[in-house]
Write a protein that holds these residues in place. Structure first.
Motif, PDB file in Angstrom:
ATOM      1  N   ASP A 194       0.748  -1.281  -0.122  1.00 30.99           N
ATOM      2  CA  ASP A 194       0.152   0.022   0.087  1.00 30.99           C
ATOM      3  C   ASP A 194       0.963   1.247   0.038  1.00 30.99           C
ATOM      4  N   MET A 195       1.898   1.313   0.482  1.00 32.90           N
ATOM      5  CA  MET A 195       2.872   2.400   0.734  1.00 32.90           C
ATOM      6  C   MET A 195       3.595   2.649  -0.408  1.00 32.90           C
ATOM      7  N   VAL A 196       4.072   1.588  -1.175  1.00 34.64           N
ATOM      8  CA  VAL A 196       4.653   1.566  -2.241  1.00 34.64           C
ATOM      9  C   VAL A 196       3.769   2.376  -3.254  1.00 34.64           C
ATOM     10  N   LYS A 197       2.527   1.877  -3.375  1.00 32.88           N
ATOM     11  CA  LYS A 197       1.632   2.142  -4.452  1.00 32.88           C
ATOM     12  C   LYS A 197       1.418   3.463  -4.302  1.00 32.88           C
ATOM     13  N   ALA A 198       1.124   4.077  -3.386  1.00 34.03           N
ATOM     14  CA  ALA A 198       0.801   5.463  -2.689  1.00 34.03           C
ATOM     15  C   ALA A 198       1.990   6.294  -3.298  1.00 34.03           C
ATOM     16  N   LYS A 199       3.051   6.134  -2.652  1.00 31.79           N
ATOM     17  CA  LYS A 199       4.170   6.946  -3.146  1.00 31.79           C
ATOM     18  C   LYS A 199       4.777   6.746  -4.656  1.00 31.79           C
ATOM     19  N   ALA A 200       4.493   5.458  -5.222  1.00 31.63           N
ATOM     20  CA  ALA A 200       4.563   5.560  -6.681  1.00 31.63           C
ATOM     21  C   ALA A 200       3.764   6.309  -7.583  1.00 31.63           C
ATOM     22  N   ALA A 201       2.445   6.689  -6.825  1.00 32.48           N
ATOM     23  CA  ALA A 201       1.492   7.496  -7.674  1.00 32.48           C
ATOM     24  C   ALA A 201       1.995   8.783  -7.615  1.00 32.48           C
ATOM     25  N   VAL A 202       2.559   9.177  -6.518  1.00 36.62           N
ATOM     26  CA  VAL A 202       3.083  10.406  -6.473  1.00 36.62           C
ATOM     27  C   VAL A 202       4.170  10.846  -7.264  1.00 36.62           C
ATOM     28  N   ILE A 203       5.082   9.761  -7.431  1.00 40.78           N
ATOM     29  CA  ILE A 203       6.187  10.125  -8.296  1.00 40.78           C
ATOM     30  C   ILE A 203       5.759   9.893  -9.798  1.00 40.78           C
ATOM     31  N   ASP A 204       4.489   9.227 -10.203  1.00 36.52           N
ATOM     32  CA  ASP A 204       3.882   9.380 -11.470  1.00 36.52           C
ATOM     33  C   ASP A 204       3.219  10.727 -11.658  1.00 36.52           C
ATOM     34  N   GLY A 205       2.956  11.339 -10.577  1.00 38.53           N
ATOM     35  CA  GLY A 205       2.313  12.638 -10.731  1.00 38.53           C
ATOM     36  C   GLY A 205       3.415  13.836 -11.042  1.00 38.53           C
ATOM     37  N   TRP A 206       4.762  13.525 -10.285  1.00 33.17           N
ATOM     38  CA  TRP A 206       5.671  14.469 -10.701  1.00 33.17           C
ATOM     39  C   TRP A 206       6.200  14.234 -12.330  1.00 33.17           C
ATOM     40  N   VAL A 207       6.212  13.089 -12.615  1.00 38.50           N
ATOM     41  CA  VAL A 207       6.643  12.790 -14.085  1.00 38.50           C
ATOM     42  C   VAL A 207       5.686  13.258 -14.957  1.00 38.50           C
ATOM     43  N   ALA A 208       4.274  13.243 -14.727  1.00 37.66           N
ATOM     44  CA  ALA A 208       3.280  13.979 -15.611  1.00 37.66           C
ATOM     45  C   ALA A 208       3.316  15.267 -15.852  1.00 37.66           C
ATOM     46  N   SER A 209       3.718  16.057 -14.761  1.00 34.39           N
ATOM     47  CA  SER A 209       3.603  17.416 -14.454  1.00 34.39           C
ATOM     48  C   SER A 209       5.019  17.874 -15.059  1.00 34.39           C
ATOM     49  N   GLY A 210       5.918  17.168 -15.301  1.00 36.01           N
ATOM     50  CA  GLY A 210       7.025  17.361 -15.879  1.00 36.01           C
ATOM     51  C   GLY A 210       8.245  17.933 -14.978  1.00 36.01           C
ATOM     52  N   ARG A 211       7.980  17.523 -13.540  1.00 35.72           N
ATOM     53  CA  ARG A 211       8.995  17.934 -12.664  1.00 35.72           C
ATOM     54  C   ARG A 211      10.212  17.011 -12.677  1.00 35.72           C
ATOM     55  N   MET A 212      10.086  15.780 -13.396  1.00 30.89           N
ATOM     56  CA  MET A 212      11.093  14.944 -13.497  1.00 30.89           C
ATOM     57  C   MET A 212      11.101  14.141 -14.704  1.00 30.89           C
ATOM     58  N   ALA A 213      12.288  13.434 -15.064  1.00 34.68           N
ATOM     59  CA  ALA A 213      12.275  12.509 -16.091  1.00 34.68           C
ATOM     60  C   ALA A 213      11.335  11.407 -15.849  1.00 34.68           C
ATOM     61  N   HIS A 214      10.847  10.792 -17.005  1.00 37.70           N
ATOM     62  CA  HIS A 214       9.859   9.581 -17.099  1.00 37.70           C
ATOM     63  C   HIS A 214      10.750   8.341 -16.215  1.00 37.70           C
ATOM     64  N   VAL A 215      10.351   7.629 -15.336  1.00 40.73           N
ATOM     65  CA  VAL A 215      10.839   6.481 -14.718  1.00 40.73           C
ATOM     66  C   VAL A 215       9.701   5.620 -14.398  1.00 40.73           C
ATOM     67  N   ASP A 216      10.137   4.425 -13.991  1.00 38.03           N
ATOM     68  CA  ASP A 216       9.084   3.541 -13.809  1.00 38.03           C
ATOM     69  C   ASP A 216       8.988   3.488 -11.970  1.00 38.03           C
ATOM     70  N   ALA A 217       8.174   4.302 -11.474  1.00 38.70           N
ATOM     71  CA  ALA A 217       8.135   4.801 -10.314  1.00 38.70           C
ATOM     72  C   ALA A 217       8.492   3.525  -9.090  1.00 38.70           C
ATOM     73  N   THR A 218       7.738   2.315  -9.205  1.00 40.84           N
ATOM     74  CA  THR A 218       7.775   1.320  -8.470  1.00 40.84           C
ATOM     75  C   THR A 218       9.339   0.739  -8.534  1.00 40.84           C
ATOM     76  N   HIS A 219       9.806   0.468  -9.703  1.00 37.76           N
ATOM     77  CA  HIS A 219      11.149  -0.005  -9.872  1.00 37.76           C
ATOM     78  C   HIS A 219      12.313   1.139  -9.256  1.00 37.76           C
ATOM     79  N   LEU A 220      11.808   2.234  -9.425  1.00 37.68           N
ATOM     80  CA  LEU A 220      12.777   3.295  -8.461  1.00 37.68           C
ATOM     81  C   LEU A 220      13.026   3.144  -7.150  1.00 37.68           C
ATOM     82  N   LEU A 221      11.892   2.640  -6.643  1.00 47.14           N
ATOM     83  CA  LEU A 221      11.943   2.405  -5.190  1.00 47.14           C
ATOM     84  C   LEU A 221      12.747   1.064  -4.771  1.00 47.14           C
TER      85      LEU A 221
END
Length: 219
Positions: free
Chosen positions: A142-169
């Motif tokens: 649950d924690m990983v899903k929540a934080k991966a969603a945050v990272i995906d949001g950063w990517v979508a808004s152009g605040r960082m490069a595209h990454v696989d958020a879950t695998h980044l963790l």
């Protein structure tokens, strides 16, 4: 009328409460248990050895934790809780570079200060996670899903490069925990007897820079 040096409860201000004593003893026991479980494994560890390592009577261990199985579960739960706590800095409004760097540094600090805890957890996973599997599939997932969603949001808004958020963790976990789980290997390759503060500082800066570059960020 009680002496002025006493509080209303009859305890002097500098005297620790029963709750504080219990907390201190539990931390002492858990820290000792980390060392013993890491060195001997669950099967080889004994409550007597843990009591000796903690400097407390064996009866105290049973009083606070009941059995070796209960103490082992407590060690694993504490480790996972401490690993997850720094993830709370990853929020939608946070600066991506600062949040990711803060998380990496927190994980590296835990590897440096509590390597035995990491080794106990790694050994549990190598044996199929019989004790913590439910925690992994619920709390951790649950924690990983929540934080991966945050990272995906950063990517979508152009605040960082595209990454696989879950695998980044996953990558951060692997890069930081290797200095605890395989410290003997790292020390041997570096030509030192054991990893010291300077080695961890160098490693931390490297992991931070590497991960941030991969995310299109800078420190």
């Amino acid at each position: 009328m009680p002496p002025k040096s006493l509080t209303r409860s009859g305890v002097t201000p500098d005297e620790p409460s029963k709750g504080q004593i219990r907390q201190a003893n539990e931390i002492l026991i858990l820290t000792a248990a980390e060392r013993v479980f890491a060195g001997a494994g669950f099967g080889g560890a004994t409550m007597a050895a843990i009591a000796e390592a903690s400097g407390l009577p064996k009866a105290n261990l049973h009083y606070y934790f009941g059995s070796k199985q209960d103490l082992y579960r407590a060690v694993l739960a504490r480790t996972l809780e401490d690993w997850l706590l720094p993830l709370h800095a990853i929020t939608p409004k946070a600066d991506p570079a600062q949040a990711i760097e803060q998380y990496i540094r927190a994980k590296m600090d835990l590897s440096a200060k509590r390597p035995h805890a990491s080794k106990v957890f790694a050994n549990e996973l190598l044996h199929g996670a019989p004790v913590v599997k439910t925690l992994l599939m619920t709390e951790l997932r649950d924690m990983v899903k929540a934080k991966a969603a945050v990272i995906d949001g950063w990517v979508a808004s152009g605040r960082m490069a595209h990454v696989d958020a879950t695998h980044l963790l996953f990558s951060i976990w692997a890069a930081t925990q290797t200095y605890a789980d395989f410290d003997v290997q790292v020390s041997a390759v570096l030509g030192v007897e054991s990893l010291q503060e300077a080695h961890y500082a160098r490693a931390t800066d490297h992991v931070v820079a590497l991960m941030l570059r991969g995310c299109g960020l800078s420190s």
